[in-house]
Design an enzyme around this catalytic site. Structure first.
Site, PDB file in Angstrom:
ATOM      1  N   LYS A 155       0.822  -1.209   0.000  1.00  0.00           N
ATOM      2  CA  LYS A 155       0.000   0.000   0.000  1.00  0.00           C
ATOM      3  C   LYS A 155       0.856   1.258   0.000  1.00  0.00           C
ATOM      4  O   LYS A 155       0.621   2.200  -0.764  1.00  0.00           O
ATOM      5  CB  LYS A 155      -0.935  -0.014   1.206  1.00  0.00           C
ATOM      6  CG  LYS A 155      -2.019   1.046   1.189  1.00  0.00           C
ATOM      7  CD  LYS A 155      -3.015   0.804   2.308  1.00  0.00           C
ATOM      8  CE  LYS A 155      -4.206   1.729   2.213  1.00  0.00           C
ATOM      9  NZ  LYS A 155      -5.215   1.461   3.273  1.00  0.00           N
ATOM     10  N   HIS A 175      -2.931 -37.503  11.627  1.00  0.00           N
ATOM     11  CA  HIS A 175      -1.712 -38.278  11.830  1.00  0.00           C
ATOM     12  C   HIS A 175      -0.609 -37.439  12.452  1.00  0.00           C
ATOM     13  O   HIS A 175       0.560 -37.830  12.416  1.00  0.00           O
ATOM     14  CB  HIS A 175      -1.256 -38.869  10.490  1.00  0.00           C
ATOM     15  CG  HIS A 175      -2.228 -39.854   9.927  1.00  0.00           C
ATOM     16  ND1 HIS A 175      -2.142 -41.210  10.163  1.00  0.00           N
ATOM     17  CD2 HIS A 175      -3.348 -39.680   9.185  1.00  0.00           C
ATOM     18  CE1 HIS A 175      -3.144 -41.834   9.563  1.00  0.00           C
ATOM     19  NE2 HIS A 175      -3.895 -40.925   8.967  1.00  0.00           N
ATOM     20  N   GLU A 223      10.219  -6.010   3.581  1.00  0.00           N
ATOM     21  CA  GLU A 223      10.358  -7.318   2.957  1.00  0.00           C
ATOM     22  C   GLU A 223       9.930  -7.280   1.489  1.00  0.00           C
ATOM     23  O   GLU A 223      10.595  -7.836   0.605  1.00  0.00           O
ATOM     24  CB  GLU A 223       9.523  -8.363   3.712  1.00  0.00           C
ATOM     25  CG  GLU A 223       9.896  -8.535   5.163  1.00  0.00           C
ATOM     26  CD  GLU A 223       9.050  -7.688   6.108  1.00  0.00           C
ATOM     27  OE1 GLU A 223       8.840  -8.110   7.247  1.00  0.00           O
ATOM     28  OE2 GLU A 223       8.586  -6.603   5.680  1.00  0.00           O
ATOM     29  N   GLU A 252      -4.457 -11.265  14.461  1.00  0.00           N
ATOM     30  CA  GLU A 252      -4.063  -9.864  14.322  1.00  0.00           C
ATOM     31  C   GLU A 252      -5.225  -8.943  14.674  1.00  0.00           C
ATOM     32  O   GLU A 252      -5.017  -7.833  15.149  1.00  0.00           O
ATOM     33  CB  GLU A 252      -3.585  -9.591  12.894  1.00  0.00           C
ATOM     34  CG  GLU A 252      -2.860  -8.257  12.743  1.00  0.00           C
ATOM     35  CD  GLU A 252      -2.109  -8.134  11.430  1.00  0.00           C
ATOM     36  OE1 GLU A 252      -0.910  -8.479  11.395  1.00  0.00           O
ATOM     37  OE2 GLU A 252      -2.732  -7.723  10.434  1.00  0.00           O
ATOM     38  N   LYS A 259       9.110  -4.343  13.986  1.00  0.00           N
ATOM     39  CA  LYS A 259       9.545  -3.694  12.739  1.00  0.00           C
ATOM     40  C   LYS A 259      10.483  -2.524  13.029  1.00  0.00           C
ATOM     41  O   LYS A 259      11.504  -2.333  12.355  1.00  0.00           O
ATOM     42  CB  LYS A 259       8.330  -3.187  11.963  1.00  0.00           C
ATOM     43  CG  LYS A 259       7.456  -4.267  11.344  1.00  0.00           C
ATOM     44  CD  LYS A 259       6.319  -3.600  10.581  1.00  0.00           C
ATOM     45  CE  LYS A 259       5.392  -4.605   9.945  1.00  0.00           C
ATOM     46  NZ  LYS A 259       4.291  -3.940   9.196  1.00  0.00           N
ATOM     47  N   GLY A 290      -5.413  -4.394   5.633  1.00  0.00           N
ATOM     48  CA  GLY A 290      -4.614  -5.351   4.873  1.00  0.00           C
ATOM     49  C   GLY A 290      -5.177  -6.762   4.882  1.00  0.00           C
ATOM     50  O   GLY A 290      -5.234  -7.424   3.839  1.00  0.00           O
ATOM     51  N   ARG A 291      -5.613  -7.224   6.036  1.00  0.00           N
ATOM     52  CA  ARG A 291      -6.115  -8.603   6.123  1.00  0.00           C
ATOM     53  C   ARG A 291      -7.529  -8.743   5.579  1.00  0.00           C
ATOM     54  O   ARG A 291      -8.075  -9.844   5.554  1.00  0.00           O
ATOM     55  CB  ARG A 291      -6.020  -9.094   7.564  1.00  0.00           C
ATOM     56  CG  ARG A 291      -6.699  -8.211   8.595  1.00  0.00           C
ATOM     57  CD  ARG A 291      -6.251  -8.604  10.004  1.00  0.00           C
ATOM     58  NE  ARG A 291      -6.805  -7.754  11.045  1.00  0.00           N
ATOM     59  CZ  ARG A 291      -6.266  -6.595  11.426  1.00  0.00           C
ATOM     60  NH1 ARG A 291      -5.189  -6.129  10.810  1.00  0.00           N
ATOM     61  NH2 ARG A 291      -6.800  -5.884  12.410  1.00  0.00           N
TER      62      ARG A 291
END
Length: 522
Positions: free
Chosen positions: A185, A360, A191, A330, A488, A244-245
């Site tokens: 954005k 399993h 990253e 979050e 961050k 964002g999410r």
């Protein structure tokens, strides 16, 4: 939180803690009353530690906490994200709410989808989505979920700043026929920008300056995109009322749209909008997101369960648990209410893995561990492909796991089972305790016809609104994420040190680690 309404919920929880789920699931009328269907999704709560009294108390708590008014505020565009002064209107991206005046949602969507269709017709064979968090988890999860519908260029997703992620992704790809979609954005995410620069270098090494025509961006920072070499005609934005999410429905879904096409992307939006309409209009007692949210609050705040497992019996939903980890943890992983005061309990730890794989691995703990963990199962009635008896086995395993978690196996039943297969009495006495299952472990089952774009949209919107319901009743802000910021900030300050700078001003623990890293890689 309303003390009288909450006291009633706690009283119901104390009563039901003494009632085993084996007894509850034997009541057919109760089981039928705890199943609801809307927008193509069936929610079955019959294996939860709930009955009519508990549901009445929970619905009373929702009313007392003002959930209907808060739901109205959400859809009205009020700035319910109070710490950032923002509205929360991701529903407007799919027609489930009205966008603010002047924000051309349909125009932006149409422009993005037109570009996606151009990419589907063009020479590119591969598209790499470069983003992190909501800029990666949503489209990556949906691309896997809708693999049968991905008939465009092959989609790849790079998120981790670890160079191995990009290196492994581009191995074997043709840089002349690979496009990039950089999703940030602000166009400053550390990253994402590191991966984008390295990917651009890879393209330029083969194609020279012309490589810039292979890069698009999803961002609101046009100048930064231009500086990076991206023509504004290939930059697609969205608005600050889109978290964002919650951004898959926006231009953040560009890579997915390239894969599945505009029509299927709009079908996904329509499925989500159908769930929006149901959440907005249905009475609380009939409302799937409300019922799912109240069940989550019941488990966490009334029964004291600290975790929950999400187990999709649908291999293509393998990334759904990771997507929901961000959406839920979050959003509702908060320690204070919206007024800044401490809150007693909020969101649980969430984990998951597709069934039958999970059976399993960690299902041993779910069945016989000391801490009950509620489970949410997701299951399609019909697969996208026909392959022998595979889907019958999948459905049988899903239903059996919920049955086993709820009913368990008593000592007497274990002894009888062992005797019937020929165990000696001494062996029965020694081994029977290991073959008992306490049961009384709750689960919810989410059923749907088949995993197509419309269904996926409805499932994701169901979980989005469930998060809102829980956060609203806990009195927290589900739409900020200050908890991700401190790490961050510290990483930015450590970056010069990790590139060889003086290790000054560090605490002894961090200084010791820096020193050892330098010894290992002089």
């Amino acid at each position: 939180m309303s003390s009288a309404a909450w006291d009633r919920v706690k009283a119901e929880a104390a009563r039901l803690k003494a009632v085993h789920l084996r007894a509850l699931i034997a009541d057919g009328a109760r089981c039928q009353a705890l199943q609801r269907t809307a927008a193509g999704i069936t929610l079955d709560l019959s294996r939860e530690k709930l009955d009519a009294g508990a549901m009445e108390a929970l619905l009373g708590l929702a009313e007392a906490q003002g959930l209907p008014a808060m739901r109205a505020a959400l859809f009205s565009g009020a700035p319910i994200n109070a710490t950032e002064g923002r509205a929360v209107l991701h529903m407007a991206l799919r027609g489930g709410a009205t966008p603010p005046d002047g924000d051309d949602v349909e125009g932006t969507l149409s422009r993005m989808l037109a570009y996606a269709e151009d990419m589907r017709r063009g020479p590119m064979t591969d598209v790499i989505n470069i983003g992190i968090g909501g800029s990666d988890l949503g489209p990556a999860m949906a691309a896997r979920a809708l693999r049968p519908d991905c008939d465009g260029p092959r989609l790849h997703f790079v998120s981790n700043v670890d160079g191995a992620h990009l290196t492994d992704t581009i191995a074997g790809l043709d840089p002349a026929r690979t496009a990039l979609v950089v999703v940030s954005k602000t166009f400053t995410t550390q990253e994402t920008m590191a991966n984008a620069a390295s990917a651009r270098d890879w393209l330029e090494a083969q194609n020279g300056p012309a490589a810039h025509r292979q890069i698009a961006a999803v961002s609101t920072n046009i100048p930064a995109c231009t500086d990076f070499g991206i023509d504004p005609a290939r930059v697609f934005g969205f608005w600050d009322w889109v978290g964002g999410r919650y951004s898959l429905w926006s231009s953040v879904g560009l890579s997915l749209a390239i894969g599945i096409g505009a029509l299927r992307f709009r079908e996904m939006l329509a499925g989500a909008a159908a769930m929006d309409a149901h959440f907005r209009e249905a009475p609380l007692a009939e409302n799937l997101p409300v019922l799912l949210g109240l069940t989550g609050l019941w488990r966490r705040s009334a029964l004291g369960m600290q975790a929950r497992a999400v187990i999709p019996y649908d291999q293509r939903l393998e990334r759904l648990p990771a997507y929901l980890q961000q959406l839920d943890m979050e959003s509702n992983g908060k320690g204070v209410r919206s007024d800044g005061q401490p809150v007693a309990t909020t969101g649980p730890i969430l984990f998951g893995e597709p069934g039958t794989n999970a059976q399993h691995s960690f299902f041993q703990l779910l069945h016989q561990g000391t801490d009950p963990v509620p489970v949410e199962f997701l299951l399609a009635a019909r697969p996208r492909e026909t392959l022998g008896a595979h889907h019958a086995a999948l459905m049988a395993n899903c239903l059996a796991q919920g049955q086993a978690l709820a009913a368990g196996r008593t000592q007497a039943e274990a002894r009888q089972m062992m005797a019937e297969v020929g165990f000696a009495p001494a062996e029965i006495a020694r081994l029977a305790p290991h073959r008992c299952f306490p049961g009384d472990r709750p689960s919810t089952t989410v059923l749907y016809e088949t995993l197509d774009p419309r269904t996926l949209g409805a499932i994701l919107a169901l979980y989005e609104h469930r998060v809102f319901v829980e956060g609203a009743i806990w009195g927290i802000n589900s739409f900020d994420q200050w908890g991700v910021e401190l790490g961050k900030e510290l990483a930015r300050s450590l970056m010069p040190i990790m590139q060889g700078g003086a290790a000054d001003g560090l605490d002894p623990a961090t200084a010791g680690l820096v020193a050892r890293l330098r010894e290992l890689a002089p």
